[in-house]
Design a protein around this motif. Structure first.
Motif, short mmCIF file in Angstrom:
data_model
loop_
_atom_site.label_atom_id
_atom_site.label_comp_id
_atom_site.label_asym_id
_atom_site.label_seq_id
_atom_site.Cartn_x
_atom_site.Cartn_y
_atom_site.Cartn_z
N GLU A 35 0.58 34.42 -6.54
CA GLU A 35 1.17 35.75 -6.66
C GLU A 35 1.15 36.47 -5.31
O GLU A 35 2.12 37.13 -4.93
CB GLU A 35 0.38 36.56 -7.70
N ILE A 36 0.07 36.31 -4.57
CA ILE A 36 -0.04 36.94 -3.26
C ILE A 36 1.00 36.36 -2.31
O ILE A 36 1.69 37.11 -1.60
CB ILE A 36 -1.47 36.76 -2.70
N THR A 37 1.14 35.05 -2.30
CA THR A 37 2.12 34.44 -1.40
C THR A 37 3.55 34.83 -1.79
O THR A 37 4.39 35.04 -0.91
CB THR A 37 1.99 32.90 -1.37
N LYS A 38 3.81 34.97 -3.07
CA LYS A 38 5.13 35.40 -3.53
C LYS A 38 5.42 36.82 -3.03
O LYS A 38 6.52 37.09 -2.53
CB LYS A 38 5.19 35.35 -5.06
N ARG A 41 6.18 36.75 0.71
CA ARG A 41 7.54 36.25 0.98
C ARG A 41 8.59 37.31 0.68
O ARG A 41 9.55 37.48 1.44
CB ARG A 41 7.81 34.99 0.15
N GLN A 42 8.40 38.03 -0.44
CA GLN A 42 9.36 39.07 -0.79
C GLN A 42 9.38 40.17 0.27
O GLN A 42 10.44 40.66 0.65
CB GLN A 42 9.02 39.66 -2.15
N ARG A 43 8.20 40.55 0.76
CA ARG A 43 8.14 41.59 1.79
C ARG A 43 8.74 41.10 3.10
O ARG A 43 9.39 41.88 3.81
CB ARG A 43 6.68 42.03 2.00
N GLU A 44 8.52 39.84 3.43
CA GLU A 44 9.13 39.29 4.64
C GLU A 44 10.64 39.28 4.54
O GLU A 44 11.34 39.61 5.52
CB GLU A 44 8.61 37.88 4.91
N GLU A 45 11.16 38.92 3.38
CA GLU A 45 12.62 38.92 3.17
C GLU A 45 13.18 40.34 3.28
O GLU A 45 14.21 40.56 3.91
CB GLU A 45 12.97 38.31 1.82
#
Length: 66
Positions: A35-38, A41-45
């Motif tokens: 969940e943390i990695t997801k 990734r969303q914030r990076e996108e």
């Protein structure tokens, strides 16, 4: 290692732990990490999209230059 830290760790006594507690913590981490990695990734996108949008000249700036 830092000498003061090494001395401190040498003076500490080992804490007794319950294996079931460690197993439960491990299970919780297994759930939390994806969940943390997801989220990362969303914030990076989103950050990439914002950088891209900021680099493009806006329509109103183009109209003002005409």
């Amino acid at each position: 290692m830092n000498e003061k830290l090494d001395d401190y760790l040498q003076r500490c006594t080992l804490a007794a732990t319950d294996q079931t507690m460690l197993d439960e913590l491990s299970r919780q981490m297994d759930k939390a990490v994806p969940e943390i990695t997801k989220n990362i990734r969303q914030r990076e996108e989103l950050a990439a999209e914002l950088r891209f949008a900021a680099s493009k000249p806006s329509q109103s700036r183009n109209n003002n230059q005409d």
